[in-house]
Design a protein around this motif. Structure first.
Motif, short mmCIF file in Angstrom:
data_model
loop_
_atom_site.label_atom_id
_atom_site.label_comp_id
_atom_site.label_asym_id
_atom_site.label_seq_id
_atom_site.Cartn_x
_atom_site.Cartn_y
_atom_site.Cartn_z
N ASP A 21 0.93 -1.24 -0.37
CA ASP A 21 0.10 0.08 0.55
C ASP A 21 1.02 0.99 0.17
O ASP A 21 0.34 2.46 0.05
N GLN A 22 2.15 1.41 0.12
CA GLN A 22 3.31 2.40 0.13
C GLN A 22 3.34 3.03 1.01
O GLN A 22 3.74 4.05 1.18
N LEU A 23 2.19 2.85 2.00
CA LEU A 23 2.13 3.58 3.42
C LEU A 23 3.28 2.52 4.72
O LEU A 23 3.40 4.45 6.07
N ARG A 24 4.07 1.92 4.39
CA ARG A 24 5.20 1.49 5.30
C ARG A 24 6.62 1.22 4.20
O ARG A 24 6.24 0.76 3.59
N VAL B 181 21.98 -6.21 10.59
CA VAL B 181 22.31 -5.64 12.34
C VAL B 181 20.56 -4.75 12.85
O VAL B 181 20.85 -4.91 14.37
N TRP B 182 20.20 -4.23 12.18
CA TRP B 182 19.15 -3.59 12.49
C TRP B 182 18.14 -4.23 11.00
O TRP B 182 18.43 -3.98 10.51
N GLN B 183 16.58 -4.35 11.82
CA GLN B 183 15.90 -4.61 10.50
C GLN B 183 14.18 -3.97 11.83
O GLN B 183 14.16 -4.23 12.64
N GLY B 184 13.74 -3.02 10.68
CA GLY B 184 12.54 -2.52 11.47
C GLY B 184 11.39 -1.58 9.96
O GLY B 184 12.32 -1.22 9.33
N MET B 185 10.39 -0.55 10.76
CA MET B 185 10.24 0.40 10.12
C MET B 185 10.77 1.68 9.95
O MET B 185 11.81 1.71 10.94
N ARG C 148 5.29 10.24 9.20
CA ARG C 148 5.18 9.93 7.60
C ARG C 148 5.99 8.49 7.30
O ARG C 148 6.79 8.34 7.82
N ALA C 149 5.45 8.06 6.41
CA ALA C 149 5.46 7.43 5.00
C ALA C 149 7.34 7.77 5.37
O ALA C 149 7.52 8.61 4.89
N LEU C 150 8.32 7.13 4.64
CA LEU C 150 9.47 7.31 4.31
C LEU C 150 9.91 8.18 3.07
O LEU C 150 8.63 7.38 1.90
N PRO C 151 9.77 9.23 2.63
CA PRO C 151 9.91 9.65 1.30
C PRO C 151 10.38 8.94 0.19
O PRO C 151 11.46 8.09 0.31
N ALA C 152 9.65 8.71 -0.84
CA ALA C 152 10.22 7.73 -2.01
C ALA C 152 11.49 8.35 -3.10
O ALA C 152 11.45 9.85 -2.59
N GLU C 153 12.22 8.28 -3.93
CA GLU C 153 13.07 8.83 -4.40
C GLU C 153 12.64 10.31 -5.33
O GLU C 153 10.75 9.99 -5.90
N GLY C 154 12.78 11.38 -5.32
CA GLY C 154 12.06 12.45 -6.49
C GLY C 154 11.50 13.30 -5.02
O GLY C 154 11.13 14.03 -5.96
N GLU C 155 11.27 12.92 -3.81
CA GLU C 155 10.57 13.40 -3.14
C GLU C 155 11.37 14.39 -2.38
O GLU C 155 12.58 13.89 -1.83
N ASN C 156 11.10 15.30 -1.79
CA ASN C 156 11.24 16.41 -0.65
C ASN C 156 12.07 15.21 1.05
O ASN C 156 11.81 14.78 0.83
N ALA C 157 13.44 15.56 0.62
CA ALA C 157 14.16 15.09 2.15
C ALA C 157 13.21 15.09 3.58
O ALA C 157 12.93 16.59 3.28
N ALA C 158 13.04 14.46 4.22
CA ALA C 158 12.10 13.61 5.11
C ALA C 158 13.47 15.08 6.02
O ALA C 158 14.96 14.85 6.00
N PRO D 162 12.80 2.95 15.03
CA PRO D 162 13.46 2.07 16.66
C PRO D 162 14.15 1.13 16.90
O PRO D 162 15.05 0.03 16.35
N ALA D 163 14.83 1.62 17.79
CA ALA D 163 15.65 0.39 18.96
C ALA D 163 17.06 -0.20 17.67
O ALA D 163 17.89 -0.64 18.13
#
Length: 167
Positions: free
Chosen positions: A77-80, A104-108, A119-129, A135-136
């Motif tokens: 759904d492109q939300l996560r 080493v690490w896995q998560g959202m 919000r979700a991490l921006p995709a390529e071509g979008e303004n940087a967060a 987390p952790a």
């Protein structure tokens, strides 16, 4: 005199919060983030091709030669944005056990603006967060092969702030 005073306050505001100017000018695939202690640098890289991976990055332990690889994969759904950081993974055909051993690490991966809106991490071509939240991240690094003498010896905070953008 009033003009000098307002200029002083504007300079102070940018000194305290310099990242807001970067996010509007920087695309996510060229964004560079640092942790609060400036012990880690997370640098995104352009993907350049279609794949299940939506973002790619390097996590460098500052003042060492240690660099881990990271990827982000989007949910259907492109939300996560599910992220993974790996260090010294074997090449070629690898098993699930091999991948678990070098992860080493896995998560959202969460993105945030300066007001704390998540919000979700921006995709390529979008303004940087403005900020990233992994987390952790710190405790995971301490329990991984990335930790130890000659490697990471400072656990990062889970929030990384936009440092700038590379060309």
């Amino acid at each position: 005199m009033a003009r000098l005073a307002s200029t002083h306050w504007m300079m102070l505001a940018f000194a305290i919060n310099p990242v807001s100017a970067y996010a509007d000018e920087c695309m996510q695939e060229k964004a560079v983030y640092v942790d609060m202690d400036n012990a880690y640098e997370l640098r995104f890289e352009p993907m350049g091709s279609e794949s299940a991976v939506s973002n790619r990055f390097k996590l460098a332990v500052r003042n060492t030669a240690v660099v881990a690889d990271g990827v982000v994969m989007r949910s259907d759904d492109q939300l996560r944005a599910d992220g993974r950081i790996m260090f010294e993974c074997p090449e070629g055909d690898v098993t699930g056990a091999d991948l678990r051993a070098c992860t080493v690490w896995q998560g959202m991966v969460y993105a945030s603006d300066l007001t704390g809106h998540i919000r979700a991490l921006p995709a390529e071509g979008e303004n940087a967060a403005d900020r990233l939240f992994l987390p952790a991240l710190g405790p995971s690094i301490q329990k991984s092969s990335l930790w130890g003498e000659g490697k990471a010896t400072v656990a990062p905070w889970d929030v990384l702030s936009l440092k700038g953008c590379y060309q």
